[in-house]
Design a protein around this motif. Structure first.
Motif, PDB file in Angstrom:
ATOM      1  N   VAL B  52      31.673  48.685  44.628  1.00 24.31           N
ATOM      2  CA  VAL B  52      32.897  48.086  45.149  1.00 24.31           C
ATOM      3  C   VAL B  52      32.795  46.559  45.120  1.00 24.31           C
ATOM      4  O   VAL B  52      33.740  45.860  44.755  1.00 24.31           O
ATOM      5  CB  VAL B  52      33.166  48.621  46.580  1.00 24.31           C
ATOM      6  CG1 VAL B  52      34.043  47.685  47.371  1.00 24.31           C
ATOM      7  CG2 VAL B  52      33.770  50.027  46.509  1.00 24.31           C
ATOM      8  N   LYS B  53      31.613  46.051  45.482  1.00 23.62           N
ATOM      9  CA  LYS B  53      31.410  44.601  45.485  1.00 23.62           C
ATOM     10  C   LYS B  53      31.565  44.002  44.098  1.00 23.62           C
ATOM     11  O   LYS B  53      31.959  42.853  43.946  1.00 23.62           O
ATOM     12  CB  LYS B  53      30.011  44.271  46.017  1.00 23.62           C
ATOM     13  CG  LYS B  53      29.974  44.162  47.514  1.00 23.62           C
ATOM     14  CD  LYS B  53      28.628  43.647  47.984  1.00 23.62           C
ATOM     15  CE  LYS B  53      28.597  43.530  49.496  1.00 23.62           C
ATOM     16  NZ  LYS B  53      27.233  43.370  49.998  1.00 23.62           N
ATOM     17  N   GLU B  54      31.188  44.782  43.085  1.00 22.05           N
ATOM     18  CA  GLU B  54      31.326  44.289  41.720  1.00 22.05           C
ATOM     19  C   GLU B  54      32.768  44.391  41.230  1.00 22.05           C
ATOM     20  O   GLU B  54      33.161  43.701  40.288  1.00 22.05           O
ATOM     21  CB  GLU B  54      30.418  45.095  40.786  1.00 22.05           C
ATOM     22  CG  GLU B  54      28.948  44.880  41.084  1.00 22.05           C
ATOM     23  CD  GLU B  54      28.084  45.320  39.911  1.00 22.05           C
ATOM     24  OE1 GLU B  54      28.249  44.775  38.814  1.00 22.05           O
ATOM     25  OE2 GLU B  54      27.263  46.235  40.089  1.00 22.05           O
ATOM     26  N   LEU B  55      33.538  45.279  41.854  1.00 22.09           N
ATOM     27  CA  LEU B  55      34.914  45.479  41.395  1.00 22.09           C
ATOM     28  C   LEU B  55      35.865  44.423  41.946  1.00 22.09           C
ATOM     29  O   LEU B  55      36.887  44.122  41.333  1.00 22.09           O
ATOM     30  CB  LEU B  55      35.400  46.882  41.791  1.00 22.09           C
ATOM     31  CG  LEU B  55      34.788  48.031  40.980  1.00 22.09           C
ATOM     32  CD1 LEU B  55      35.185  49.375  41.562  1.00 22.09           C
ATOM     33  CD2 LEU B  55      35.225  47.938  39.514  1.00 22.09           C
ATOM     34  N   ILE B  56      35.516  43.869  43.104  1.00 18.77           N
ATOM     35  CA  ILE B  56      36.434  42.909  43.731  1.00 18.77           C
ATOM     36  C   ILE B  56      36.672  41.656  42.868  1.00 18.77           C
ATOM     37  O   ILE B  56      37.821  41.246  42.689  1.00 18.77           O
ATOM     38  CB  ILE B  56      35.969  42.597  45.174  1.00 18.77           C
ATOM     39  CG1 ILE B  56      36.318  43.826  46.047  1.00 18.77           C
ATOM     40  CG2 ILE B  56      36.627  41.343  45.724  1.00 18.77           C
ATOM     41  CD1 ILE B  56      35.866  43.730  47.475  1.00 18.77           C
TER      42      ILE B  56
END
Lengths: 151, 151
Positions: B52-56
Motif C-alpha cells: 500500500v505504501k508503494e501504491l500511494i
C-alpha cells in the motif's frame, strides 16, 4: 536386585501414561510450530497475491491509455487515466486506506507543517493549503498530510 | 489408610517432575498458538502495508497526470502516464510477477486459446497473436495469456 530397582525398570502404568502424553504433546507442539511457520509465509504470499491480482487489470488499463497516447487519441488517453485513477483509489480504499482530512486545525498527529504563513481569513493554527495529501491505513499514519499553516 | 493410598497422595519426585513438565509444555503450546494467530494477522497487514505504501506515490502521480489533462498539457499528461506505468510494472516485478512468454508454441499451462486461425507462415499450434497478456506470480499463473493459435 532390590525391590526398588525393579520398580524403576518397570514404571507403573500411570507413569508410562504421563510419559506418553509428554512425548505426544512435545511432538504436537513441534508439528504445530512447523505448520505455523509455513502458514505465515503462505498467508503473506496469499495476501500479496490478492493485491497483485487486482493490480494487473490496472496495468492493462495503463497500457491501453499509452496506446491511445501513441495514436494521439487524447480524449481516450484522458478517460483511460481517469479510469486507472478510480480503480487504484478504490483498491486502496478497500485495503483500509483513508485520505487524511485537512479542513480545520493543524493536527501534529496526522499533519506535517512545511511552512507557516500569515493569513487574514484563517485563525492561527488553521491549515491554509495542502502540498501533499496524507493517508492512514487502519489507525496508522502511512504518510502525514504536508500542509501550510496559518501563523 | 493403606500404604498404597498414601503413595497416591504423595507421588514420588520424578512423577511430580514429569507432571510439571507436562503442565509447562501444555502452557507453552497454548501461548505459542495464541502468538502464532496474532503474528499471522500482523504479517498479513504488514505485507499489505508495504504494498500500500508503494501504491500511494503512484496515486499521487496519477493525480498530477489528471491535473495536466485538465490544463490540456498533453505532453505532461502522456509523460505522467508513462511514469505511472513504469512504477506499477516495476512494483509488480519486485513482487515476483512475470509476463508470460508468447513467442512460440501454444502451452495450455500458461496460455488460453481464444481462437484458432489458419496461417501460411506459422506452424500449427504456434501462437499467432496475443489478445491479453498473461502473468505468473512465483510458480502460479495469475492470469493465462489469451492468444490466437495457428490451426
Amino acid at each position: 536386585m532390590t525391590d526398588e530397582h525393579v520398580e524403576q525398570q518397570q514404571p507403573r502404568e500411570e507413569e508410562q501414561e504421563v510419559d506418553d502424553r509428554l512425548l505426544r504433546l512435545a511432538a504436537d507442539f513441534d508439528n504445530y510450530k512447523k505448520r505455523a511457520a509455513r502458514e505465515r509465509a503462505e498467508y503473506v504470499s496469499l495476501a500479496n497475491e490478492r493485491l497483485v491480482k487486482e493490480l494487473i487489470p490496472i496495468l492493462d488499463d495503463l497500457e491501453r491509455a499509452l496506446n491511445a497516447a501513441e495514436q494521439h487519441e487524447e480524449a481516450q488517453l484522458e478517460e483511460g487515466v481517469r479510469l486507472v485513477y478510480r480503480s487504484l483509489a478504490s483498491l486502496l480504499e478497500r485495503q483500509g486506506v483513508k485520505e487524511i482530512a485537512t479542513d480545520g486545525k493543524f493536527d501534529p498527529h496526522v499533519h506535517e507543517a512545511l511552512l507557516a504563513q500569515p493569513s487574514e481569513e484563517a485563525a492561527p493554527g488553521d491549515v491554509l493549503d495542502v502540498i501533499q495529501k496524507g493517508y492512514t491505513l487502519g489507525d496508522r499514519v502511512v504518510r502525514p498530510a504536508r500542509v501550510i499553516v496559518a501563523e
